[in-house]
Design a protein around this motif. Structure first.
Motif: not given
Length: 455
Positions: A59, A61, A73-75, A103
């Motif tokens: 993830t 962000n 937010t991207h993946e 993270n």
């Protein structure tokens, strides 16, 4: 039974512990994120790795205090990457990546593609100027670099594989604008470059004075301070200030001397020496100009007091008329011991008026005809001894004139022509006699209109 159950429970607990702690610690330690912008588009690529391997489905962000259409937010894909759009303006973003319950956050500045080219100009202590071109932190090869300065300076070069280009050092210190271009991108910066030129001073003796010139590169330096010292007696010593041409005029020397000249301007100093010679003044100097230069030098040096004595000493010491070969002073073989008079002196020359063999009354004409006509010989005191000179002389002359009137008519015509030429020559001779005090003057005895025989 009891022993087996206990062992089984222990093994299960051990496996649960191994799964919970070591795996989590390793992931947290090796998780990393990298953000780079593409040179072709300006898009920002976020790459997530763990143990040097791409992390899929992590993830990402993106947040920012400024407006940016890439926030959210991207993946990550199978390559562990997320592509963010080219920003419209320079923006600072925080990129937070989460993977395997771990993270990490990284803050980056994103720059629009149009502003992505960067230029840096440096100068080494030896004067070398280097321009470095980068785009998003990477060296740019084959970029064109051009420089323009305030004082007639320009230079250009092309970057190498390291993105570097060497520019020529300017002659004078100045502010320089440098521009780098590649494709449709450009970058510009302004910096001050130190010039290679240094303060220089020269001293030259000419026929009209001694001139000190101060320059900085190809430019004359106005208002430079010039100090002049000498190892002998020289009137030009002192402190001066250069004019708009960077010059100071000094007097010609009264005696041979060596001068030491020092010039100072803008915290720079230059020195020189020059040999001054009196022979230069005597042989080639224009004395009037030398005196003028001497007076000008006294004025510019701030001389105080009556200048008459100083100028008089200069004139006495440098006047070409005081030289051994000056007119009237030379040891010429034509000069006499008592008066320096020569045979060629005015009034003494064989060609002087009244002394020439062709002068009136001096002609040896074979015909016996006088150039001035009948009676001229008598007027000059050259008449025959038996010439009548008593009271009846005029009557006798009239009788003779009547008897020879026919014969003399033709002679009178010739005489008139000759008289016209002689009058012109006589006028020129008179002018010369008046100017030179020659003994051939019309006022001299024998030539006067009142002389015996001329009335």
């Amino acid at each position: 039974m009891t022993r087996s159950t206990t062992a089984t429970i222990a093994i299960v607990v051990a496996l649960v512990g191994m799964a919970a702690f070591p795996m989590g610690a390793t992931a947290a330690t090796d998780l990393s994120v990298d953000v780079t912008q593409q040179a072709e588009t300006g898009e920002a690529v976020v790459t997530v790795t763990a143990n040097d391997s791409a992390v899929e489905n992590a993830t990402v962000n993106v947040t920012s205090e400024s407006a940016y259409n890439g926030t959210g937010t991207h993946e990550t894909d199978a390559n562990g990457t997320v592509t963010l759009p080219n920003p419209n303006e320079t923006v600072t973003v925080d990129v937070t990546v989460t993977a395997n319950d771990t993270n990490t956050t990284q803050q980056v500045e994103l720059v629009p593609y149009e502003d992505s080219l960067d230029l840096d100009v440096t100068q080494e202590s030896d004067g070398t100027v280097t321009a470095t071109v980068t785009q998003y932190g990477e060296a740019v090869e084959n970029a064109t670099v051009e420089a323009d300065g305030e004082a007639n300076y320009s230079a250009n070069a092309t970057t190498d594989e390291n993105g570097s280009a060497t520019l020529a050092q300017p002659e004078d210190t100045q502010n320089v604008s440098v521009t780098a271009t590649v494709d449709d991108l450009s970058a510009e910066t302004t910096t001050q470059l130190e010039g290679s030129a240094q303060l220089e001073v020269t001293a030259e003796q000419r026929d009209d004075g001694v001139f000190v010139t101060v320059t900085h590169g190809s430019d004359a330096v106005e208002n430079a301070t010039v100090d002049v010292a000498a190892d002998g007696d020289y009137a030009g010593t002192g402190t001066y200030e250069t004019d708009a041409n960077g010059e100071v005029a000094l007097p010609l020397p009264q005696e041979n001397a060596t001068i030491d000249v020092s010039a100072t301007a803008d915290n720079e100093t230059a020195t020189t020496t020059a040999d001054l010679t009196v022979a230069f003044v005597e042989e080639e100097g224009i004395f009037g100009q030398a005196v003028s230069q001497f007076v000008a030098a006294l004025q510019s040096s701030g001389f105080e007091g009556p200048p008459g004595l100083v100028i008089s000493d200069f004139v006495t010491g440098n006047n070409p008329g005081n030289a051994g070969d000056a007119p009237g002073l030379a040891d010429d073989e034509n000069e006499t011991a008592d008066g320096n008079e020569t045979d060629d002196a005015p009034g003494r020359s064989g060609e002087a008026p009244g002394r020439s063999g062709d002068a009136p009354g001096q002609s040896d004409d074979a015909d016996g005809e006088n150039e001035r006509g009948a009676g001229a010989a008598a007027a000059n005191g050259n008449a025959p001894d038996d010439r009548d000179r008593g009271p009846d002389a005029r009557d006798d002359a009239d009788d003779d004139s009547e008897e020879t009137e026919g014969d003399d008519a033709e002679a009178d015509d010739d005489s008139n022509d000759a008289d016209a030429d002689d009058d012109s020559d006589d006028e020129e001779a008179d002018d010369d006699d008046e100017a030179g005090g020659s003994g051939g003057s019309n006022a001299a005895p024998g030539n006067s209109g009142n002389a015996p025989g001329q009335n």
